[in-house]
Design a protein around this motif. Structure first.
Motif, PDB file in Angstrom:
ATOM      1  N   UNK A  35      38.320  39.397  28.763  1.00 36.10           N
ATOM      2  CA  UNK A  35      37.126  38.569  28.726  1.00 36.10           C
ATOM      3  C   UNK A  35      36.206  38.775  29.910  1.00 36.10           C
ATOM      4  N   UNK A  36      35.101  38.058  29.848  1.00 40.83           N
ATOM      5  CA  UNK A  36      34.080  38.104  30.883  1.00 40.83           C
ATOM      6  C   UNK A  36      33.760  36.696  31.361  1.00 40.83           C
ATOM      7  N   UNK A  37      33.602  36.579  32.671  1.00 36.17           N
ATOM      8  CA  UNK A  37      33.172  35.352  33.314  1.00 36.17           C
ATOM      9  C   UNK A  37      31.972  35.707  34.193  1.00 36.17           C
ATOM     10  N   UNK A  38      31.234  34.703  34.602  1.00 41.58           N
ATOM     11  CA  UNK A  38      30.113  34.959  35.498  1.00 41.58           C
ATOM     12  C   UNK A  38      29.976  33.836  36.516  1.00 41.58           C
ATOM     13  N   UNK A  39      29.384  34.203  37.658  1.00 37.81           N
ATOM     14  CA  UNK A  39      29.143  33.229  38.704  1.00 37.81           C
ATOM     15  C   UNK A  39      27.739  33.454  39.249  1.00 37.81           C
ATOM     16  N   UNK A  40      26.901  32.469  39.009  1.00 35.94           N
ATOM     17  CA  UNK A  40      25.534  32.512  39.517  1.00 35.94           C
ATOM     18  C   UNK A  40      25.511  31.957  40.939  1.00 35.94           C
ATOM     19  N   UNK A  41      24.493  32.308  41.714  1.00 32.40           N
ATOM     20  CA  UNK A  41      24.414  31.807  43.095  1.00 32.40           C
ATOM     21  C   UNK A  41      24.472  30.288  43.145  1.00 32.40           C
ATOM     22  N   UNK A  42      25.374  29.772  43.977  1.00 31.17           N
ATOM     23  CA  UNK A  42      25.486  28.332  44.150  1.00 31.17           C
ATOM     24  C   UNK A  42      26.194  27.602  43.034  1.00 31.17           C
ATOM     25  N   UNK A  43      26.753  28.339  42.081  1.00 30.70           N
ATOM     26  CA  UNK A  43      27.421  27.694  40.949  1.00 30.70           C
ATOM     27  C   UNK A  43      28.870  28.167  40.850  1.00 30.70           C
ATOM     28  N   UNK A  45      32.208  29.657  38.867  1.00 35.95           N
ATOM     29  CA  UNK A  45      32.454  30.693  37.872  1.00 35.95           C
ATOM     30  C   UNK A  45      32.654  30.033  36.505  1.00 35.95           C
ATOM     31  N   UNK A  46      32.050  30.633  35.479  1.00 34.19           N
ATOM     32  CA  UNK A  46      32.156  30.071  34.136  1.00 34.19           C
ATOM     33  C   UNK A  46      32.511  31.160  33.126  1.00 34.19           C
ATOM     34  N   UNK A  47      33.149  30.719  32.060  1.00 30.74           N
ATOM     35  CA  UNK A  47      33.513  31.639  30.989  1.00 30.74           C
ATOM     36  C   UNK A  47      32.254  32.085  30.250  1.00 30.74           C
ATOM     37  N   UNK A  48      32.215  33.375  29.916  1.00 31.20           N
ATOM     38  CA  UNK A  48      31.136  33.909  29.086  1.00 31.20           C
ATOM     39  C   UNK A  48      31.670  34.192  27.686  1.00 31.20           C
ATOM     40  N   UNK A  49      32.720  35.004  27.616  1.00 35.94           N
ATOM     41  CA  UNK A  49      33.282  35.373  26.319  1.00 35.94           C
ATOM     42  C   UNK A  49      34.681  35.931  26.512  1.00 35.94           C
ATOM     43  N   UNK A  50      35.538  35.703  25.508  1.00 33.78           N
ATOM     44  CA  UNK A  50      36.875  36.278  25.510  1.00 33.78           C
ATOM     45  C   UNK A  50      37.179  36.870  24.140  1.00 33.78           C
ATOM     46  N   UNK A  51      38.140  37.777  24.134  1.00 31.27           N
ATOM     47  CA  UNK A  51      38.576  38.388  22.880  1.00 31.27           C
ATOM     48  C   UNK A  51      40.080  38.610  22.955  1.00 31.27           C
ATOM     49  N   UNK A  52      40.786  38.225  21.903  1.00 31.39           N
ATOM     50  CA  UNK A  52      42.231  38.366  21.880  1.00 31.39           C
ATOM     51  C   UNK A  52      42.620  39.766  21.413  1.00 31.39           C
ATOM     52  N   UNK A  53      43.913  40.047  21.478  1.00 31.98           N
ATOM     53  CA  UNK A  53      44.398  41.345  21.008  1.00 31.98           C
ATOM     54  C   UNK A  53      44.149  41.515  19.519  1.00 31.98           C
ATOM     55  N   UNK A  54      44.063  40.410  18.801  1.00 30.18           N
ATOM     56  CA  UNK A  54      43.800  40.483  17.368  1.00 30.18           C
ATOM     57  C   UNK A  54      42.331  40.503  17.015  1.00 30.18           C
ATOM     58  N   UNK A  55      41.462  40.434  18.036  1.00 30.87           N
ATOM     59  CA  UNK A  55      40.032  40.515  17.784  1.00 30.87           C
ATOM     60  C   UNK A  55      39.324  39.185  17.641  1.00 30.87           C
ATOM     61  N   UNK A  56      40.027  38.069  17.872  1.00 24.57           N
ATOM     62  CA  UNK A  56      39.366  36.765  17.806  1.00 24.57           C
ATOM     63  C   UNK A  56      38.484  36.569  19.037  1.00 24.57           C
TER      64      UNK A  56
END
Length: 125
Positions: A35-43, A45-56
């Motif tokens: 998956x991907x997470x992001x952290x903006x200045x002063x904020x 870290x938050x989840x952006x998107x994830x994907x399982x081994x099965x493609x969910x």
């Protein structure tokens, strides 16, 4: 030792697109989620998107319909296609994965949570 290497960040104008890539390397027996997470200045870290081994796939509400996560299992790689980028998408983007792999030759194989070093995405005119 399992490592993640990210690429694809940079400067883009509002409305533009970028594609991030993240490849896992090391002695890996199984990759579970990626998956991907992001952290903006002063904020935080938050989840952006994830994907399982099965493609969910799971997306943050803020990026639904705008970002697409995909993975190429044969290459142990996850991608994040980001379209219609906005200034508020500016952040450091971190790749994350849960694997069963070799922690060190001494410790052997374990379930590991691994983070990449981050890649900066700047959306600005």
């Amino acid at each position: 030792q399992v490592q993640l290497v990210e690429s694809g960040g940079g400067l883009v104008q509002p409305g533009g697109s970028l594609r991030l890539s993240c490849a896992a390397s090391g002695r890996i027996l199984r990759i579970n989620h990626m998956g991907w997470y992001r952290q903006a200045p002063g904020k935080q870290r938050e989840l952006v998107a994830t994907i399982t081994s099965g493609g969910n796939r799971n997306y943050a509400d803020s990026v639904k319909g705008q970002f697409t996560i995909s993975r190429e299992n044969a290459k142990n790689t996850v991608y994040l296609q980001m379209n219609s980028l906005k200034p508020e998408d500016t952040a450091v983007y971190y790749c994350n994965t849960g694997v069963f792999g070799e922690a060190t030759p001494t410790l052997g194989y374990k379930s590991l949570e691994v983070w990449g070093q981050g890649t900066l995405v700047t959306v600005s005119s």
